[in-house]
Scaffold this active site. Structure first.
Site, PDB file in Angstrom:
ATOM      1  N   ALA A  11       0.820  -1.225   0.000  1.00 22.69           N
ATOM      2  CA  ALA A  11       0.000   0.000   0.000  1.00 22.69           C
ATOM      3  C   ALA A  11       0.849   1.268   0.000  1.00 22.69           C
ATOM      4  O   ALA A  11       0.318   2.356   0.193  1.00 22.69           O
ATOM      5  CB  ALA A  11      -0.947  -0.018   1.197  1.00 22.69           C
ATOM      6  N   ARG A  36       8.311   0.410   3.066  1.00 17.36           N
ATOM      7  CA  ARG A  36       8.743   1.800   3.248  1.00 17.36           C
ATOM      8  C   ARG A  36       7.904   2.521   4.310  1.00 17.36           C
ATOM      9  O   ARG A  36       6.789   2.970   4.042  1.00 17.36           O
ATOM     10  CB  ARG A  36       8.686   2.530   1.902  1.00 17.36           C
ATOM     11  CG  ARG A  36       9.834   2.137   0.978  1.00 17.36           C
ATOM     12  CD  ARG A  36       9.656   2.664  -0.409  1.00 17.36           C
ATOM     13  NE  ARG A  36       8.596   1.983  -1.141  1.00 17.36           N
ATOM     14  CZ  ARG A  36       8.259   2.255  -2.412  1.00 17.36           C
ATOM     15  NH1 ARG A  36       8.877   3.209  -3.047  1.00 17.36           N
ATOM     16  NH2 ARG A  36       7.301   1.575  -2.996  1.00 17.36           N
ATOM     17  N   TYR A 150       8.878 -13.692 -13.776  1.00 21.28           N
ATOM     18  CA  TYR A 150       7.753 -12.816 -13.386  1.00 21.28           C
ATOM     19  C   TYR A 150       6.428 -13.422 -13.867  1.00 21.28           C
ATOM     20  O   TYR A 150       5.484 -13.586 -13.091  1.00 21.28           O
ATOM     21  CB  TYR A 150       7.928 -11.404 -13.936  1.00 21.28           C
ATOM     22  CG  TYR A 150       6.740 -10.523 -13.600  1.00 21.28           C
ATOM     23  CD1 TYR A 150       6.457 -10.197 -12.273  1.00 21.28           C
ATOM     24  CD2 TYR A 150       5.878 -10.052 -14.591  1.00 21.28           C
ATOM     25  CE1 TYR A 150       5.351  -9.423 -11.956  1.00 21.28           C
ATOM     26  CE2 TYR A 150       4.776  -9.273 -14.279  1.00 21.28           C
ATOM     27  CZ  TYR A 150       4.512  -8.962 -12.950  1.00 21.28           C
ATOM     28  OH  TYR A 150       3.401  -8.208 -12.627  1.00 21.28           O
ATOM     29  N   LEU A 182      -0.748  -3.166 -19.121  1.00 23.76           N
ATOM     30  CA  LEU A 182       0.090  -1.975 -18.921  1.00 23.76           C
ATOM     31  C   LEU A 182      -0.573  -0.937 -17.998  1.00 23.76           C
ATOM     32  O   LEU A 182      -1.586  -0.341 -18.365  1.00 23.76           O
ATOM     33  CB  LEU A 182       0.353  -1.347 -20.288  1.00 23.76           C
ATOM     34  CG  LEU A 182       1.422  -0.278 -20.394  1.00 23.76           C
ATOM     35  CD1 LEU A 182       2.806  -0.892 -20.255  1.00 23.76           C
ATOM     36  CD2 LEU A 182       1.303   0.441 -21.732  1.00 23.76           C
ATOM     37  N   THR A 185       2.509   2.881 -12.756  1.00 24.07           N
ATOM     38  CA  THR A 185       2.779   2.978 -11.321  1.00 24.07           C
ATOM     39  C   THR A 185       4.306   3.035 -11.195  1.00 24.07           C
ATOM     40  O   THR A 185       4.979   3.381 -12.159  1.00 24.07           O
ATOM     41  CB  THR A 185       2.250   1.712 -10.598  1.00 24.07           C
ATOM     42  OG1 THR A 185       2.950   0.579 -11.154  1.00 24.07           O
ATOM     43  CG2 THR A 185       0.749   1.509 -10.786  1.00 24.07           C
ATOM     44  N   GLU A 186       4.827   2.610 -10.050  1.00 24.88           N
ATOM     45  CA  GLU A 186       6.287   2.513  -9.932  1.00 24.88           C
ATOM     46  C   GLU A 186       6.811   1.169 -10.442  1.00 24.88           C
ATOM     47  O   GLU A 186       8.002   0.862 -10.333  1.00 24.88           O
ATOM     48  CB  GLU A 186       6.701   2.734  -8.474  1.00 24.88           C
ATOM     49  CG  GLU A 186       6.454   4.164  -8.019  1.00 24.88           C
ATOM     50  CD  GLU A 186       6.727   4.390  -6.539  1.00 24.88           C
ATOM     51  OE1 GLU A 186       7.344   3.519  -5.884  1.00 24.88           O
ATOM     52  OE2 GLU A 186       6.308   5.445  -6.029  1.00 24.88           O
ATOM     53  N   PHE A 187       5.903   0.363 -11.008  1.00 19.99           N
ATOM     54  CA  PHE A 187       6.241  -0.992 -11.471  1.00 19.99           C
ATOM     55  C   PHE A 187       7.482  -1.011 -12.379  1.00 19.99           C
ATOM     56  O   PHE A 187       8.413  -1.791 -12.160  1.00 19.99           O
ATOM     57  CB  PHE A 187       5.026  -1.580 -12.214  1.00 19.99           C
ATOM     58  CG  PHE A 187       5.254  -2.921 -12.839  1.00 19.99           C
ATOM     59  CD1 PHE A 187       5.088  -4.085 -12.104  1.00 19.99           C
ATOM     60  CD2 PHE A 187       5.626  -3.031 -14.171  1.00 19.99           C
ATOM     61  CE1 PHE A 187       5.301  -5.339 -12.680  1.00 19.99           C
ATOM     62  CE2 PHE A 187       5.839  -4.265 -14.752  1.00 19.99           C
ATOM     63  CZ  PHE A 187       5.674  -5.420 -14.018  1.00 19.99           C
TER      64      PHE A 187
HETATM   65  P1  NDP Z   1       4.389  -0.470  -7.465  1.00 20.13           P
HETATM   66  O1  NDP Z   1       5.845  -0.760  -7.630  1.00 20.13           O
HETATM   67  O2  NDP Z   1       3.918   0.911  -7.617  1.00 20.13           O
HETATM   68  O3  NDP Z   1       3.891  -1.042  -6.049  1.00 20.13           O
HETATM   69  C1  NDP Z   1       4.347  -2.279  -5.557  1.00 20.13           C
HETATM   70  C2  NDP Z   1       3.979  -2.384  -4.081  1.00 20.13           C
HETATM   71  O4  NDP Z   1       4.389  -3.685  -3.622  1.00 20.13           O
HETATM   72  C3  NDP Z   1       4.676  -1.357  -3.234  1.00 20.13           C
HETATM   73  O5  NDP Z   1       3.782  -0.856  -2.268  1.00 20.13           O
HETATM   74  C4  NDP Z   1       5.795  -2.138  -2.562  1.00 20.13           C
HETATM   75  O6  NDP Z   1       6.038  -1.627  -1.272  1.00 20.13           O
HETATM   76  C5  NDP Z   1       5.152  -3.520  -2.451  1.00 20.13           C
HETATM   77  N1  NDP Z   1       6.168  -4.564  -2.341  1.00 20.13           N
HETATM   78  C6  NDP Z   1       7.000  -5.001  -3.303  1.00 20.13           C
HETATM   79  N2  NDP Z   1       7.828  -5.941  -2.802  1.00 20.13           N
HETATM   80  C7  NDP Z   1       7.518  -6.074  -1.489  1.00 20.13           C
HETATM   81  C8  NDP Z   1       8.024  -6.857  -0.426  1.00 20.13           C
HETATM   82  N3  NDP Z   1       9.047  -7.720  -0.574  1.00 20.13           N
HETATM   83  N4  NDP Z   1       7.458  -6.732   0.806  1.00 20.13           N
HETATM   84  C9  NDP Z   1       6.444  -5.867   0.994  1.00 20.13           C
HETATM   85  N5  NDP Z   1       5.903  -5.093   0.033  1.00 20.13           N
HETATM   86  C10 NDP Z   1       6.454  -5.202  -1.198  1.00 20.13           C
HETATM   87  O7  NDP Z   1       3.681  -1.418  -8.534  1.00 20.13           O
HETATM   88  P2  NDP Z   1       2.136  -1.759  -8.836  1.00 20.13           P
HETATM   89  O8  NDP Z   1       1.219  -1.015  -7.979  1.00 20.13           O
HETATM   90  O9  NDP Z   1       1.983  -1.668 -10.290  1.00 20.13           O
HETATM   91  O10 NDP Z   1       2.140  -3.302  -8.459  1.00 20.13           O
HETATM   92  C11 NDP Z   1       1.182  -3.910  -7.614  1.00 20.13           C
HETATM   93  C12 NDP Z   1       0.946  -5.328  -8.105  1.00 20.13           C
HETATM   94  O11 NDP Z   1       0.373  -5.274  -9.412  1.00 20.13           O
HETATM   95  C13 NDP Z   1       2.189  -6.197  -8.226  1.00 20.13           C
HETATM   96  O12 NDP Z   1       1.891  -7.488  -7.761  1.00 20.13           O
HETATM   97  C14 NDP Z   1       2.452  -6.208  -9.728  1.00 20.13           C
HETATM   98  O13 NDP Z   1       3.137  -7.363 -10.131  1.00 20.13           O
HETATM   99  C15 NDP Z   1       1.051  -6.162 -10.260  1.00 20.13           C
HETATM  100  N6  NDP Z   1       0.853  -5.712 -11.636  1.00 20.13           N
HETATM  101  C16 NDP Z   1       1.291  -4.487 -12.061  1.00 20.13           C
HETATM  102  C17 NDP Z   1       1.061  -4.075 -13.351  1.00 20.13           C
HETATM  103  C18 NDP Z   1       1.583  -2.784 -13.891  1.00 20.13           C
HETATM  104  O14 NDP Z   1       1.727  -2.661 -15.134  1.00 20.13           O
HETATM  105  N7  NDP Z   1       1.837  -1.786 -13.059  1.00 20.13           N
HETATM  106  C19 NDP Z   1       0.274  -4.887 -14.280  1.00 20.13           C
HETATM  107  C20 NDP Z   1      -0.126  -6.168 -13.744  1.00 20.13           C
HETATM  108  C21 NDP Z   1       0.131  -6.528 -12.475  1.00 20.13           C
HETATM  109  P3  NDP Z   1       7.501  -1.384  -0.630  1.00 20.13           P
HETATM  110  O15 NDP Z   1       8.479  -1.183  -1.739  1.00 20.13           O
HETATM  111  O16 NDP Z   1       7.311  -0.181   0.247  1.00 20.13           O
HETATM  112  O17 NDP Z   1       7.762  -2.619   0.162  1.00 20.13           O
HETATM  113  C1  8X3 Z   2       2.709  -6.152 -15.506  1.00 25.30           C
HETATM  114  C2  8X3 Z   2       2.253  -6.171 -16.919  1.00 25.30           C
HETATM  115  O1  8X3 Z   2       2.941  -6.829 -19.283  1.00 25.30           O
HETATM  116  O2  8X3 Z   2       4.571  -5.638 -17.921  1.00 25.30           O
HETATM  117  O3  8X3 Z   2       2.375  -7.319 -14.855  1.00 25.30           O
HETATM  118  O4  8X3 Z   2       4.082  -7.941 -17.474  1.00 25.30           O
HETATM  119  S1  8X3 Z   2       3.543  -6.691 -17.922  1.00 25.30           S
END
Ligand code: NDP
Ligand code: 8X3
Length: 249
Positions: A11, A36, A150, A182, A185-187
């Site tokens: 979150a 964080r 992944y 797609l 976010t910070e992804f």
């Molecule tokens: P962000 O990087 O913005 O957020 C990821 C969140 O996961 C952060 O709050 C981070 O918190 C937390 N996190 C990561 N690793 C850990 C850990 N080891 N322990 C605790 N918390 C962790 O990315 P998104 O919001 O995009 O990602 C959320 C989910 O959505 C993920 O599972 C991602 O794989 C999935 N997803 C994302 C897509 C995209 O294109 N953005 C598409 C499809 C799926 P902190 O670093 O503070 O621990």
């Molecule tokens: C995140 C979407 O297409 O970058 O899960 O894998 S992709």
């Protein structure tokens, strides 16, 4: 939502932070986790005392179990678990990828998600009231170069979600797997560790937003109790499928 306690992992950013905001806005109590602390503190200031922040690393199984067991009374009866924390580390081909990245993704996206779910489920089953929303990815269904581990972790999330339903059919506990494409976010910053490269991923496209995903989770949570959405796959309108790769010699 006034009687719901929502546990949202990850979150501190992206989907998870938008989800915490959405459920607080609707009157729920929300447990928000992430590594964080400063981000959680900021979210606590913003959202008030219906938010219960916990600094938690998804790779620390013992801490996950202890966190669930140690929840204060007002947050103890988790009714909605949003398994969101996770991400991708690297985009290297399988023979070049860093092994630490692979292990990190497996430990967070698979092991952490499974351990936390196992810790939360008994309470939901005992109360005969619960919803688990797992955040998968289109990468679970559609392979792409560099997606290797992944995509495989998200295939676990997909299949785990369906198998949970098989076990929970008579328990009044629902399970939904949401698989976004797609989304900005910070992804990509986390995956590529380079701001310019991360920005380029979203250039010229209107991607899904964190709020879009939060709204989808919120929609699922507000459906009548007799309905279970098994899977949702969602993409930006400007994203679709490519042809198979053929290597010609
Ligand atoms: P962000 O990087 O913005 O957020 C990821 C969140 O996961 C952060 O709050 C981070 O918190 C937390 N996190 C990561 N690793 C850990 C850990 N080891 N322990 C605790 N918390 C962790 O990315 P998104 O919001 O995009 O990602 C959320 C989910 O959505 C993920 O599972 C991602 O794989 C999935 N997803 C994302 C897509 C995209 O294109 N953005 C598409 C499809 C799926 P902190 O670093 O503070 O621990
Ligand atoms: C995140 C979407 O297409 O970058 O899960 O894998 S992709």
């Amino acid at each position: 939502m006034n009687n719901e306690v929502v546990l949202v992992t990850g979150a501190t950013s992206g989907f998870g932070r938008a989800t915490a905001r959405r459920f607080i806005q609707a009157g729920a109590r929300v447990i928000a986790t992430g590594r964080r602390k400063e981000r959680l503190d900021a979210l606590g200031k913003e959202l008030g005392d219906r938010l219960h922040p916990i600094v938690l690393d998804m790779q620390d199984s013992a801490a996950l179990v202890a966190a669930v067991q140690g929840l204060p009374k007002a947050f103890a009866d988790v009714s909605i678990l949003v398994n969101n924390a996770g991400g991708a580390l690297g985009l290297d081909t399988a023979h070049e990828a860093k092994l630490d990245d692979w292990i990190g993704m497996i430990d967070t996206n698979v092991r952490g998600l499974a351990v936390l779910t196992r810790a939360v489920l008994p309470g939901m089953v005992a109360r005969r009231h619960g919803l688990v929303v797992n955040i998968g990815s289109v990468a679970a269904q559609y392979p792409y170069p560099g997606g290797n581990v992944y995509g495989a972790t998200k295939a676990f999330v997909h299949q785990f979600s369906l198998n949970l339903r098989a076990d929970l059919v008579d328990k009044n506990v629902r399970v939904t797997c949401i698989e976004p494409g797609l989304a900005e976010t910070e992804f990509s910053l986390v995956r590529l560790k380079d701001k310019a490269k991360a920005d380029a991923v979203y250039r010229g496209v209107k991607p899904i937003s964190a709020e879009d995903v939060a709204e989808t989770i919120f929609w699922v949570a507000n459906l009548p109790a007799h309905m279970n959405i098994n899977l949702i796959e969602m993409m930006p309108t400007q994203q679709a499928f490519g042809p198979f790769a053929v290597h010609r010699t």
